[in-house]
Motif scaffolding. Structure first.
Motif, short mmCIF file in Angstrom:
data_model
loop_
_atom_site.label_atom_id
_atom_site.label_comp_id
_atom_site.label_asym_id
_atom_site.label_seq_id
_atom_site.Cartn_x
_atom_site.Cartn_y
_atom_site.Cartn_z
N VAL A 9 27.11 -15.29 -17.01
CA VAL A 9 26.30 -15.61 -18.20
C VAL A 9 25.65 -14.56 -18.71
O VAL A 9 25.57 -14.23 -19.84
N VAL A 10 25.27 -13.66 -18.08
CA VAL A 10 24.79 -12.30 -18.21
C VAL A 10 25.48 -11.51 -19.15
O VAL A 10 25.38 -10.72 -19.99
N GLY A 11 26.89 -11.26 -18.38
CA GLY A 11 27.78 -10.34 -19.01
C GLY A 11 28.62 -10.86 -20.21
O GLY A 11 29.23 -10.04 -20.94
N GLU A 12 28.68 -12.18 -20.27
CA GLU A 12 29.43 -12.92 -21.47
C GLU A 12 28.63 -13.46 -22.40
O GLU A 12 29.37 -13.58 -23.68
N THR A 13 27.72 -13.86 -22.27
CA THR A 13 26.95 -14.54 -23.21
C THR A 13 25.70 -13.62 -23.81
O THR A 13 25.10 -13.07 -23.23
N LYS A 14 25.52 -13.67 -25.01
CA LYS A 14 24.43 -12.99 -26.00
C LYS A 14 23.00 -13.48 -25.29
O LYS A 14 22.18 -12.40 -25.24
N PHE A 15 23.10 -14.71 -25.22
CA PHE A 15 21.82 -15.47 -24.76
C PHE A 15 21.25 -14.62 -23.33
O PHE A 15 20.31 -14.22 -22.93
N GLY A 16 22.48 -14.42 -22.47
CA GLY A 16 21.99 -14.12 -21.21
C GLY A 16 21.74 -12.56 -21.15
O GLY A 16 20.89 -12.16 -20.25
N THR A 71 28.96 -8.09 -11.45
CA THR A 71 29.69 -8.94 -12.14
C THR A 71 29.60 -8.58 -13.58
O THR A 71 30.71 -8.47 -14.34
N ALA A 72 28.31 -8.33 -14.37
CA ALA A 72 28.16 -8.14 -15.78
C ALA A 72 28.95 -6.90 -16.07
O ALA A 72 29.44 -6.71 -17.16
N ALA A 73 28.68 -5.77 -15.06
CA ALA A 73 29.30 -4.59 -15.51
C ALA A 73 30.72 -4.61 -15.63
O ALA A 73 31.23 -4.10 -16.42
N GLY A 74 31.47 -5.33 -14.55
CA GLY A 74 32.69 -5.47 -14.58
C GLY A 74 33.30 -6.12 -15.98
O GLY A 74 34.21 -5.72 -16.35
N LEU A 75 32.64 -7.35 -16.40
CA LEU A 75 33.05 -8.10 -17.48
C LEU A 75 33.10 -7.06 -18.73
O LEU A 75 34.01 -7.13 -19.65
N ALA A 76 31.90 -6.21 -18.69
CA ALA A 76 31.54 -5.26 -19.78
C ALA A 76 32.53 -4.23 -19.78
O ALA A 76 32.82 -3.57 -20.61
N LEU A 111 38.04 -11.32 -16.34
CA LEU A 111 37.57 -11.58 -14.92
C LEU A 111 38.63 -10.90 -13.98
O LEU A 111 38.02 -10.21 -13.20
N PRO A 112 39.72 -10.75 -14.22
CA PRO A 112 40.64 -9.88 -13.38
C PRO A 112 40.22 -8.61 -13.35
O PRO A 112 40.27 -7.96 -12.29
N GLY A 113 40.05 -8.06 -14.54
CA GLY A 113 39.35 -6.68 -14.62
C GLY A 113 38.18 -6.39 -14.04
O GLY A 113 37.83 -5.21 -13.70
N ALA A 114 37.30 -7.44 -13.85
CA ALA A 114 36.05 -7.42 -13.39
C ALA A 114 36.08 -7.35 -11.75
O ALA A 114 35.21 -6.93 -11.13
#
Ligand code: ATP
Ligand code: MG
Lengths: 288, 252
Positions: free
Chosen positions: A111-118, A168-173, A199-202
């Motif tokens: 949620v934090v890494g993928e959405t602006k809202f998060g 997780t958020a850092a990985g998505l970013a 996700l695989p990259g994270a």
């Protein structure tokens, strides 16, 4: 041009200094020697403090006594005594706490890494939350959930889930900008980009978070038992220290660290199966 | 036909005026190279043409219809191979099909992917992971990935910038062969004048920021070209001309 170069270039005298290759002492001696050496040195210092009677024997038992206690505790565990019961209870708390922390941390991390809202609304609260002295919440959980296993599982989750979110958020970013563009140019949906690229990259990041969580979950479970009673190794630690049986405390801590290390090793083992394309991190002493 | 009409772009975030009233036409089957100083807006232009980011004003037309977002008939390639390290070469090539039509459809096209890999000299490397490939091999996999959906337009952003000179020459010949074979329309950003002249039917020279097209250099060297043309006087003349234009562009 080349002839001029040879003419003005006198050959060096035989005793000219040589640029020698130096292999450091650290590389020449096998690494096991360093590892075992440092361990023995630590034990030596410990034994020294005890032998010189810098402290009382009761407050600091020597390595030999502690080792004895570890062995006799092992006997208790194998024969299914009260330590075995406590170990089993703590292990359950740690495992459930770890699993819950992983799931919760992963979900919030996405949620934090993928959405602006998060990013905008959720993350500041999580950061503020992380600054809380979480251990202080143990009595609250006991009040809410009782002396049973639930309050400890929640405590373990509570302490362990934050690093999973952050990683997780850092990985998505960390997804490469050009590759994200490429996915867009291929007409990939947001879900496809998440599933097949981000996700695989994270995963290497996520596993780093899970490893931290595996260690934190032990801390959470023990703190929960220590402050909330009801059984488990943490409770035994508390009782033993009240009886000034520090050797037993040490033995129990030893088995606690075995629980943490086992979980850590299992996570590392799964990581090496799944994240085969990524170099292991430096804390991975097993495969090094 | 690919047309860019009065296209300007200003990045609002940092108030950078990247492109200034760009007008250009790329005919069907034509190979156009574009060259200009670093930061003059070439990548920006390419992204707008691919429908990845919107222009501030002006528009892009592909066969008469405005480009309003990513389109399946446009294939893109970047400076880095941008392969997914957890997928084999074959799986990387099939990625665009998997995204467009699903995993089953991708599986059904495996033969085509194998054929493409063979075409660029990678037969036997289908099951290799990107970590096991050299930079040039990875870039060739990326070419196959671009080609598998048979795009009619290829947009290339410094596709061989990360390669050594020899590999680059071989890739240039390869790309020329593929483009001729497929009669693809191509638009390529590069920093190498030799590469731009070798591959292009025309070469657009861009000025420093804000990017404008300052000159269109037609390249009348007959095809198919082999790399030996780069030593011919006529090739040298064109390169010299482009260089002088570029210097002029810097001063503007
Ligand atoms: N996403 C962005 N947001 C804000 N400014 C940007 C963005 N992308 C590019 N710019 C700015 O726009 C200008 C043009 O960038 P662009 O990447 O198009 O240049 P380029 O010609 O491709 O350069 P290079 O040859 O170095 O790749 C630069 O000054 C850059 O700082
Ligand atoms: Mg660029």
């Amino acid at each position: 041009m080349s002839t001029r170069a040879t003419e003005t270039d006198p050959s060096a005298p035989d005793d000219a200094p040589v640029y020698e290759e130096r292999v450091s002492l650290l590389d020449r001696v096998p690494r096991v020697v360093w590892l075992v050496g440092l361990g023995l040195a630590g034990l030596g210092v410990w034994q020294g403090i005890v032998a010189l009677e810098l402290t009382s024997r009761i407050l600091l038992p020597g390595p030999a006594e502690t080792f004895e206690e570890v062995i006799s505790t092992a006997g208790n565990i194998i024969t299914g005594g009260h330590v075995a019961e406590a170990l089993w209870l703590t292990t359950q708390e740690v495992v459930w706490g770890f699993l819950a922390a992983s799931a919760l941390g992963f979900a919030l991390g996405v949620v934090v890494g993928e959405t602006k809202f998060g990013q905008v609304a959720v993350m500041p609260y999580l950061v503020a939350f992380n600054a809380l002295p979480k251990v202080a919440f143990a009595p609250v959980f006991v009040a809410w959930l009782g002396f049973g296993i639930n309050s400890k599982v929640v405590m373990a989750t509570f302490i362990a889930f934050f690093p999973v979110i952050v990683d997780t958020a850092a990985g998505l970013a960390s997804a490469d900008k050009d590759t994200v563009m490429l996915f867009r140019s291929m007409g990939a949906s947001r879900w496809q980009t998440l599933r097949k690229l981000k996700l695989p990259g994270a995963l290497p990041f996520i596993f780093a978070g899970l490893k931290t969580a595996s260690v934190f979950a032990v801390v959470g479970a023990v703190v929960g038992e220590y402050l909330g009673g009801g059984g488990g190794l943490g409770e035994l630690v508390r009782l033993s220290s009240q009886q000034l049986r520090i050797d037993r405390v040490f033995a129990l801590i030893f088995y606690l660290s075995v629980v943490g290390l086992a979980l850590f090793a299992i996570v590392g083992w799964i990581e090496r199966r799944i994240v085969f394309w990524h170099r292991a991190d430096p804390s991975d002493v097993v495969s090094a | 036909m690919l047309r860019v009409e009065d296209l300007s772009k200003t990045y609002v975030r940092n108030d950078v005026h990247a492109l200034d009233r760009i007008n250009l036409t790329v005919k069907d089957g034509q190979f156009v190279s574009i060259i200009g100083a670093s930061g003059c807006g070439k990548s920006t232009l390419l992204k707008i043409m691919a429908g990845l980011i919107p222009p501030s004003s002006g528009r892009v037309l592909l066969d008469g219809t405005p480009v309003l977002g990513p389109r399946p008939d446009i294939g893109m390639m970047f400076q880095q191979a941008t392969l997914l390290p957890w997928r084999t070469a074959l799986e990387n090539v099939l990625l665009p099909i998997e995204i467009r039509d699903g995993a089953k459809a991708a599986h059904a096209r495996s033969d085509l992917a194998v054929e493409l890999l063979g075409l660029v000299g990678l037969a036997g490397f289908e099951k290799a992971y990107p970590g096991e490939l050299s930079g040039g091999m990875a870039q060739r996999v990326a070419i196959c990935r671009m080609l598998i959906i048979e795009p009619s337009v290829l947009l290339l952003d410094e596709p061989f910038g990360a390669l050594d000179e020899l590999t680059r020459e071989r890739m240039n010949e390869e790309l020329q062969r593929i483009c001729t074979e497929r009669q693809a329309t191509a638009f390529m950003v590069t920093h190498s004048i030799a590469e731009a002249v070798f591959l292009g039917d025309a070469l657009f020279v861009m000025s420093a920021r804000p990017g404008r097209i300052v000159e269109v250099v037609p390249i009348d060297i007959p095809r198919p070209r082999e790399f030996s043309v780069t030593t011919e006087p006529h090739f040298g003349e064109i390169v010299q001309h482009v260089r002088s234009r570029l210097d002029l562009g810097e001063q503007l």
